[in-house]
Design an enzyme around this catalytic site. Structure first.
Site, short mmCIF file in Angstrom:
data_model
loop_
_atom_site.label_atom_id
_atom_site.label_comp_id
_atom_site.label_asym_id
_atom_site.label_seq_id
_atom_site.Cartn_x
_atom_site.Cartn_y
_atom_site.Cartn_z
N ASP A 1 3.31 -4.11 -9.40
CA ASP A 1 3.15 -5.45 -9.96
C ASP A 1 3.58 -5.52 -11.41
OD1 ASP A 1 2.13 -6.00 -7.50
OD2 ASP A 1 0.05 -6.19 -8.15
N HIS B 1 0.82 -1.22 0.00
CA HIS B 1 0.00 0.00 0.00
C HIS B 1 0.86 1.27 0.00
CE1 HIS B 1 -3.75 -2.21 0.42
NE2 HIS B 1 -3.13 -2.97 1.30
N GLY C 1 -2.50 -12.65 -3.99
CA GLY C 1 -1.43 -11.72 -3.69
C GLY C 1 -0.13 -12.00 -4.39
N TYR D 1 -9.76 -2.42 -0.91
CA TYR D 1 -8.58 -1.82 -1.53
C TYR D 1 -8.87 -0.41 -2.05
CZ TYR D 1 -4.57 -1.35 -4.72
OH TYR D 1 -3.45 -0.91 -5.37
N GLY E 1 -5.99 -14.18 -7.21
CA GLY E 1 -6.54 -13.64 -5.98
C GLY E 1 -5.79 -14.00 -4.74
#
Length: 470
Positions: A225, A87, A177, A274, A175
């Protein structure tokens, strides 16, 4: 809508998914890195891709004699495990991901339009090369939105793709991570650029893939990512400064097993908290700039640890928590990077017997600091960012009691998914098996996993090269 190709398109009802049996300009390269580092195409996956591609062509182009099968090209984009820094990427901060040896593989043949099927996901993606027009009467499956977004983004950046027949096989569980969606985007973008003989810089390509996910999948993701899937390097993690769009390769000492344990708790970023967290951070930034007590800031990551307490004074408690996580997490990312560099340097030393004890003491000190930083990161995610889940919390807490444990934290966005564990070399697999056995037998963690939960699993991660043509 009418197709813009001269291909004969079979009716949608006739299709069913095949059964499961340094950077100056980014262009898909073959075998980047040394021979030992070059990613390979597993035989089982190649066999599937070959068969799936034949089946796809048979469905969408019945006149198969016009399709030259001799030019099949294969592409790969890796997933990632984020060692620390969650984050922070969409707050202009630091992240430390590592590309891993789980990847999305894509086999392609030239076509007038884009036809794409997936081993895991149902449906057929049928699009014009620029992504703007659906072909024939196929409805776009949910996963096709990522593909469509990539085609549109490349077109808008002056890199118009060409059409292709494509088949996808992914090793990355969705899903959890480990960045399955970004790997898909990067694989498609890498193939599209290569087939069109075009290129983009790594950061431009990462931006295009990120924008595709934001605009077409509705996920307000950061750039980490996509960047690590493109710029990963075997034997290294990647320290990314997301505000400055800069990256530094951090050598990984061969002291660890890096273990990603999938808790089995599935989560969807677009449906979870999120996007709400991202909005909270935007609100905090706006309030701080309006207040002005710490001066003008462009991102929350511009706040130094020294000014953190002053910065949070005008904020509501919930926003102060979010800011506190972002600022302290950036500090932890920097410190972990420094520790990994030091450990790598120490690992390469060959001391004489007299200095061996001193060297071991320095290693032990580094490992103790690493443990503290990883555990503090997890605590912050749970208490300051409210992004934890009882199952992943259980895994992190219990890992500390296992032989070989060095440190652990939740990884990825949170609310389930995976944890990353640093373990002493050779102990990671046994540690993971023990933890999975514990959460499987524990009624509390089993009952709160949710109706979409799957069986927990683990992967001892090897660092990997970034996306390439194989």
């Amino acid at each position: 809508m009418q197709s813009r190709s001269d291909e004969t398109i079979a009716p949608a009802s006739s299709f069913s998914p095949p059964s499961q049996a340094g950077y100056t300009g980014y262009r898909a390269s073959r075998g980047r890195g040394s021979v030992g580092d070059s990613p390979q195409l597993p035989v089982e996956i190649r066999n599937y891709l070959d068969g799936a591609l034949s089946r796809l062509i048979a469905v969408v182009s019945p006149d198969r004699t016009r399709v030259d099968r001799s030019g099949v090209r294969f592409f790969r984009a890796p997933g990632r495990v984020n060692l620390i820094g969650d984050h922070t990427d969409y707050n202009g901060g630091l992240v430390l991901p590592m590309a891993i040896d789980l990847a999305v593989f894509l086999a392609c043949l030239p076509s007038r339009n884009v036809f794409l099927i997936s081993r895991r996901e149902p449906g057929l993606v049928a699009l014009a090369p620029d992504g703007s027009q659906a072909v024939s009467n196929y409805s776009l499956p949910e996963w096709g939105r990522y593909v469509q977004g990539v085609l549109v983004e490349l077109t808008e950046r002056g890199r118009p793709p060409k059409g292709f027949y494509g088949a996808i096989a992914s090793q990355i569980p969705p899903g959890r991570g480990l960045s399955s969606s970004a790997a898909l985007e990067v694989a498609v973008a890498t193939a599209a650029l290569a087939l069109a003989e075009l290129s983009l810089s790594p950061w431009e390509l990462a931006e295009a893939c990120r924008s595709a996910e934001q605009r077409y999948a509705g996920v307000a993701c950061g750039i980490m990512d996509q960047a690590i899937s493109i710029m990963g390097k075997a034997g290294h993690a990647l320290l990314i400064d997301t505000a400055r769009k800069s990256a530094e390769q951090i050598p990984m000492p061969e002291l660890f097993d890096i273990v990603a344990i999938d808790s089995g708790v599935r989560r969807s970023l677009a449906e979870a908290a999120y996007n709400a967290r991202r909005q909270e951070c935007a609100s905090a930034l706006q309030m701080l700039n309006k207040d002005g007590r710490i001066g003008k800031i462009d991102t929350l990551s511009d706040i130094t640890e020294e000014h953190l307490n002053e910065a949070t004074k005008p904020l509501p408690a919930i926003l102060a928590k979010r800011v506190r996580h972002v600022v302290t997490e950036n500090v932890r990312v920097r410190k972990v990077s420094e520790i990994l560099r030091e450990l790598y340097s120490l690992y390469r030393e060959s001391p004489d017997p007299k200095s061996a004890r001193v060297l071991q003491s320095r290693v032990d000190s580094c490992l103790a600091k690493l443990r503290e930083l990883l555990e503090d990161s997890h605590t912050s995610l749970v208490t300051q960012y409210d992004a934890g889940h009882p199952t992943t919390n259980f895994l992190v807490e219990q890992a500390a009691h296992e032989p070989g444990y060095i440190g652990a934290r939740q990884t990825g966005a949170g609310w389930g998914g995976s944890v990353v564990i640093f373990a002493k070399k050779g102990t990671g697999a046994d540690l993971a098996r023990s933890l999975i056995q514990q959460i499987t037998r524990n009624p509390q963690t089993r009952n709160i996993a949710g109706p979409d939960a799957t069986a927990p699993s683990f992967h001892v991660c090897k660092s990997s090269q970034g996306a390439s043509e194989l």
